[in-house]
Design an enzyme around this catalytic site. Structure first.
Site, short mmCIF file in Angstrom:
data_model
loop_
_atom_site.label_atom_id
_atom_site.label_comp_id
_atom_site.label_asym_id
_atom_site.label_seq_id
_atom_site.Cartn_x
_atom_site.Cartn_y
_atom_site.Cartn_z
N HIS A 405 0.79 -1.23 0.00
CA HIS A 405 0.00 0.00 0.00
C HIS A 405 0.82 1.28 0.00
O HIS A 405 0.30 2.34 0.32
CB HIS A 405 -0.92 0.04 1.22
CG HIS A 405 -2.00 -0.98 1.21
ND1 HIS A 405 -3.25 -0.74 0.70
CD2 HIS A 405 -2.01 -2.25 1.65
CE1 HIS A 405 -4.00 -1.82 0.84
NE2 HIS A 405 -3.26 -2.75 1.41
N LYS A 596 -7.60 14.08 4.33
CA LYS A 596 -6.71 12.92 4.30
C LYS A 596 -5.72 13.08 5.43
O LYS A 596 -5.65 14.15 6.04
CB LYS A 596 -5.97 12.84 2.96
CG LYS A 596 -5.36 14.17 2.51
CD LYS A 596 -4.80 14.13 1.10
CE LYS A 596 -5.82 14.27 0.00
NZ LYS A 596 -6.13 13.04 -0.71
N ARG A 597 -4.91 12.05 5.72
CA ARG A 597 -3.90 12.21 6.74
C ARG A 597 -2.95 13.35 6.37
O ARG A 597 -2.73 13.64 5.19
CB ARG A 597 -3.12 10.90 6.91
CG ARG A 597 -3.86 9.87 7.73
CD ARG A 597 -4.14 10.32 9.14
NE ARG A 597 -2.94 10.31 9.96
CZ ARG A 597 -2.66 9.41 10.88
NH1 ARG A 597 -3.50 8.41 11.12
NH2 ARG A 597 -1.55 9.48 11.59
N LYS A 602 1.51 14.40 0.63
CA LYS A 602 0.15 14.74 0.18
C LYS A 602 0.00 16.24 -0.10
O LYS A 602 -0.94 16.66 -0.75
CB LYS A 602 -0.88 14.28 1.22
CG LYS A 602 -0.96 12.75 1.37
CD LYS A 602 -1.93 12.35 2.46
CE LYS A 602 -1.90 10.87 2.80
NZ LYS A 602 -2.67 10.04 1.85
N THR A 706 -8.27 6.77 -1.95
CA THR A 706 -9.63 6.25 -2.08
C THR A 706 -10.63 7.37 -1.84
O THR A 706 -11.75 7.32 -2.34
CB THR A 706 -9.89 5.09 -1.09
OG1 THR A 706 -9.38 5.47 0.19
CG2 THR A 706 -9.22 3.82 -1.55
N LYS A 710 -14.34 8.52 -3.69
CA LYS A 710 -15.58 8.89 -2.99
C LYS A 710 -16.09 10.24 -3.47
O LYS A 710 -17.30 10.44 -3.67
CB LYS A 710 -15.34 8.92 -1.47
CG LYS A 710 -15.00 7.55 -0.89
CD LYS A 710 -14.41 7.62 0.52
CE LYS A 710 -13.71 6.30 0.86
NZ LYS A 710 -12.83 6.39 2.04
C1 26V Z 1 2.28 1.90 7.81
C2 26V Z 1 2.62 1.94 9.10
C3 26V Z 1 4.01 2.02 9.41
C4 26V Z 1 4.27 1.65 10.80
C5 26V Z 1 3.37 2.37 11.73
C6 26V Z 1 1.94 1.99 11.49
C7 26V Z 1 1.63 1.94 10.07
C8 26V Z 1 0.32 1.87 9.73
C9 26V Z 1 -0.02 1.83 8.42
C10 26V Z 1 0.96 1.84 7.47
C11 26V Z 1 0.62 1.74 6.07
C12 26V Z 1 0.33 3.02 5.51
C13 26V Z 1 0.04 2.74 4.15
C14 26V Z 1 -1.28 3.29 3.76
O1 26V Z 1 -2.18 3.57 4.52
N1 26V Z 1 -1.37 3.38 2.48
C15 26V Z 1 -2.53 3.90 1.85
O2 26V Z 1 -3.30 2.81 1.44
C16 26V Z 1 -4.47 3.22 0.79
C17 26V Z 1 -5.26 1.98 0.50
O3 26V Z 1 -4.59 1.18 -0.42
C18 26V Z 1 -4.11 3.99 -0.46
O4 26V Z 1 -5.30 4.43 -1.06
C19 26V Z 1 -3.24 5.18 -0.12
O5 26V Z 1 -2.80 5.82 -1.29
C20 26V Z 1 -2.06 4.72 0.67
O6 26V Z 1 -1.31 5.83 1.14
#
Ligand code: 26V
Length: 857
Positions: A405, A596-597, A602, A706, A710
């Site tokens: 992701h 968004k975050r 971003k 995503t 929406k």
């Molecule tokens: C990474 C980490 C790193 C360690 C700390 C906790 C944590 C939690 C989540 C993540 C993954 C972040 C990746 C993420 O959210 N990616 C997003 O995924 C969406 C669904 O596929 C996508 O639409 C977004 O573009 C993408 O940033």
């Protein structure tokens, strides 16, 4: 009174009254469960859709829940009592279908999708479950008869915020679609006691408060203490040699915790299917307690319990830079170990031959967070079930598939060998062996290429010896997918090029999607009614049917209706923001939304620079008020608590908002709102009201997005870069209905290679210079230049995500937006075409793609 109500509901001792109970035997729910479940006759056939209940029946069940569930009378009940009773009433209507679905699945023994995700950003459940059961009108009327406004009860629910952002919300959309498509699925995850923090602002700065979403009780969960699972940690491994010379290894953990499953219903849309989401909560083992307790140390025993329960205490609020925190690895192993055990030992028949495991399960790894499941399955098969290594590896490889992701290198998880070996010594051994055999394969395929071997090793040597979880997932998984076309391509070419060269057929794309149930039907009732009146209601489960809307883009009266929907959604939003955040926003302005975050990539700062430049144009007189297209910009964003620059950006947005909104010179022309605590609930209000969707990440950085989908589905036009799923949105809706700007990914690469110096852009772009100077002067911070220095200095001297490089292009695109918005008929036409052509972005389609490209292969 229905004969099978065990006890009649106690009608409240005061107004509002009376409630008449019809003869129609309203408690059909209680009666249905009996025969439907006991005889389970058509188990092998499709699910049975239950008839709609009556208002009287609903009232009776509701009052029963209030009396016997909450122990209160209607007249005495609090809002929370009423909310809980209503939720439990709805839950009862789902129960027969849930039991039936479970029985049917056990009987059919079909292949199941085990969705392994550390996050599920579910959003509120009540509205969704009323929608799924088609009980909205009945419930509303039933509450009205009880003198209750159902909207106030809906507002009681604290959403389960068990995720950070896109990845967690995607998991929630996927399980919704899988239920609607009747795909046997178990969603596995963690029942965090505290979800994503609640955001507030103090002096314009983000302050995090704990999200105690369970404090008033959750009516949607079902604890199953009888299905607790024991999970080990630490200790060492022992290897013994049998008489025949075969070696056997055993892990001897030195501490254990219990995983207690909580089940949540995942209803399909009006199809009689209810799948299960199984979230694990950590508990101390009694043995652990007793041992210490008997030694006379009571406080130590209590501490041990706290220690164990810490594992599922809180969601890590970071979503980009893994910190390698021990507790996080504990969380990951905890939920994965519970889930594998649950499926293998409790879900499959006792005599199941595990050599055939891939016929019964595919575990989809939602990013690398659950990747430790790979060595865990190997351990179960080899150490516990007596498989030979090769046999176990063959099975394991067919049971997993991995979704990546991200594209940010810093977001790729690695675990230090030191930590992994200390916490999971047997798993580390297994990982080493997997890697050894894999590297042999690489050597065979590329003789003499030791550089490549080193590059591809699952074990990194620098800066410290560690396990690359994405590599492990790629080596073990049957498939690897990215989440949008561009992302999947970059994954192949940039993130895992050696792997895609070795195994080109392993790599595939599945473009993300969003559930039309929550994000259109539920969030945008007005648009839904218009759609259904125009093309029928089939679109809710077959979103491609939105295509039938296309001809109506040229129908003036339809466009008028479409504008009315937008206007009413805006009015609803502004009423909410007035109450929720004390904001007063003009009704007529274009509503420009960036939610968004908060992340540098971003580029919320790029949006902010646009706002400041509009403001400066107006107050300096460069643009006359009548030349300006009035705009309201709304931000929603949480910053990771430890992400300092992100928090400084939040401060700056709030500071600019304060000054702009208070300046009479721009009154009615430009407003900026930043409601705190953006979450799924707020998204459901904001998105249907938006005119313009901001998707402005640096090209090559946003895996998919995503939110972008929406917005398009709700009739907002997108201003966006050529990034993530924007690429596909633009291709589908048409160039003329999308505002593209900025460098492409290859242009970004070239620019970087040529040596990017933001200060140079600043020097040579007068509009940018004026804008940054105004910020830097302290104009928005009461003259305090220090307060803006972190953001300004970063932009001028680092600008890792090239906001300055794209500034001019962005402003030019925004002027095209202004001009387009000034022509309401043309704008509406584009907005309608965005809706009509975005059916592809249904998560139902994503699930079909997963089934076809990954799960069935
Ligand atoms: C990474 C980490 C790193 C360690 C700390 C906790 C944590 C939690 C989540 C993540 C993954 C972040 C990746 C993420 O959210 N990616 C997003 O995924 C969406 C669904 O596929 C996508 O639409 C977004 O573009 C993408 O940033």
């Amino acid at each position: 009174m229905s004969e099978n109500s065990p006890t009649p509901p106690v009608v409240s001792d005061g107004a509002p009254q009376p409630v008449t109970v019809s003869d129609e035997s309203p408690s059909t729910d209680a009666r249905r469960i009996g025969p439907a479940f006991r005889t389970s006759h058509p188990l092998a056939s499709g699910p049975v859709v239950q008839p709609a209940p009556t208002v009287d029946g609903f009232v009776e069940t509701f009052l029963g829940e209030l009396n016997y569930g909450q122990g209160t009378l209607l007249s005495q009940s609090t809002l929370n009592d009423q909310y809980l009773a209503l939720a439990r009433t709805v839950r009862r209507y789902l129960m027969a279908d849930w039991l039936e679905t479970g029985a049917r699945r056990r009987h059919a023994q079909q292949k199941t999708v085990g969705y392994l995700s550390a996050e599920y950003l579910l959003g509120r459940q009540l509205g969704n479950n009323l929608l799924a059961t088609n009980l909205q009108d009945v419930a509303e009327e039933a509450m009205r008869r009880c003198g209750i406004d159902i909207a106030t009860l809906r507002a009681q629910e604290v959403e389960p915020g068990l995720g950070n952002g896109g990845l967690g919300r995607l998991a929630a959309c996927f399980v919704d679609s899988l239920a609607t498509m009747d795909v046997p699925t178990i969603g596995y995850g963690i029942r965090y006691e505290y979800g994503i923090f609640r955001q507030t602002f103090e002096d314009d700065r983000q302050v995090e408060l704990p999200d105690s979403w369970l404090s008033l009780g959750s009516p949607w969960e079902f604890p199953h203490p009888e299905r607790q699972v024991l999970v080990g940690f630490g200790g060492s491994t022992e290897t013994s040699t049998a008489a025949d010379g075969t070696q056997h290894t055993r892990w001897v953990p030195d501490w254990t915790v219990l995983g207690m499953p909580y089940h949540y219903m995942v209803p399909g849309f009006r199809n009689g299917v209810v799948n299960t989401l199984r979230l694990w909560s950590a508990r101390a083992t009694h043995a652990f307690d007793l041992q210490i307790f008997n030694a006379g140390d009571y406080t130590q025993a209590v501490r041990a319990q706290t220690f164990a329960e810490n594992i599922s205490k809180v969601l890590y609020p970071e979503d980009s830079t893994p910190q390698g925190k021990e507790l996080r690895l504990q969380q990951q192993y905890f939920f994965v170990a519970c889930s594998l055990h649950d499926f293998i030992d409790n879900t499959l028949p006792a005599d199941f031959d595990l050599h055939r495991l891939p016929e019964r399960i595919v575990f989809q790894l939602n990013d690398t967070h659950p990747v430790i499941a790979i060595p865990e399955l190997m351990r179960i098969l080899v150490d516990r079930k007596g498989f030979a290594w090769d046999e176990a590896w063959e099975v394991t490889q067919r049971c997993f598939a991995y979704t990546c992701h991200t594209l940010l290198p810093e977001a790729l998880e690695v675990w230090s060998v030191e930590l992994l070996g200390r916490l999971l010594p047997r798993h580390l051994e297994i990982i080493y062996r997997i890697n050894e055999e894999f590297l042999e394969q690489v050597r065979e395929a590329f003789p003499g290429d030791e550089m490549r071997v080193r590059r591809m090793s699952v074990i990194a040597e620098h800066p410290e010896r560690s396990v690359r979880m994405a590599y492990l997932a790629t080596v073990a998984g049957a498939k690897v997918n990215g989440v949008a076309e561009l992302h999947s391509q970059l994954l192949r070419d940039k993130v895992l090029p050696d792997f895609s060269q070795l195994w080109p057929e392993k790599f595939t794309n599945v473009t993300n999607g969003v559930t039309p149930r929550r994000f259109v039907r539920l969030a945008n009732r007005r648009l839904s009614e218009l759609l259904t009146d125009t093309i029928g209601e089939g679109w809710v489960t077959d979103l491609d049917r939105l295509r039938e809307l296309e001809p109506y883009a040229d129908d003036a009266s339809f466009r008028e209706e479409f504008r009315r929907v937008k206007r009413e959604n805006k009015e609803r939003l502004y009423r909410l923001l007035a109450v929720r955040d004390g904001l007063r926003l003009p009704q007529e302005a274009m509503l420009d939304v960036m939610v968004k975050r908060l992340h540098e990539y971003k580029r919320q700062t790029l949006k902010l620079l646009h706002i400041v430049s509009l403001y400066d144009d107006l107050v300096s007189g460069r643009v006359a008020p009548e030349e300006m297209t009035p705009r309201t910009v709304v931000f929603g964003a949480k910053a990771a608590p430890g992400y300092h620059l992100a928090k400084e950006i939040i401060f700056l947005v709030n500071s600019v908002a304060g000054v702009v909104n208070a300046d009479p010179r721009v009154q009615g022309l430009l407003s900026v709102a930043f409601p705190a605590n953006y979450n799924v609930t707020l998204a459901e209000k904001l998105i249907p009201a938006a005119d313009l969707s901001e998707q402005i990440s640096l090209a090559g950085k946003e895996a998919s997005g995503t939110g972008n989908m929406k917005f398009a589905l709700n009739g907002a036009l997108t201003i966006g870069t050529d990034d993530g799923a924007n690429v596909e949105i633009r291709r589908l809706v048409g160039d003329e209905n999308f505002f593209l700007f900025g460098m492409t990914e290859p242009e970004v690469e070239r620019r970087r290679a040529a040596g990017y110096t933001p200060a140079e852009v600043y020097e040579t772009t007068p509009a940018l210079r004026r804008t940054i100077d105004l910020v830097a002067s302290g104009h928005f911070t009461g003259g305090d230049r220090q307060a803006v220095a972190p953001v300004v200095d970063n932009l001028l001297h680092e600008d890792a995500f090239m906001a300055l490089a794209d500034f001019s292009s962005y402003l030019e695109a925004q002027s095209r937006v202004d001009a387009a918005y000034a022509d309401p008929e043309a704008w509406t036409r584009s907005a309608i075409l965005n809706v009509a052509r975005s059916g592809f972005f249904s998560s139902d389609r994503s699930m079909r793609d997963y089934l076809e490209r990954i799960w069935h292969s």
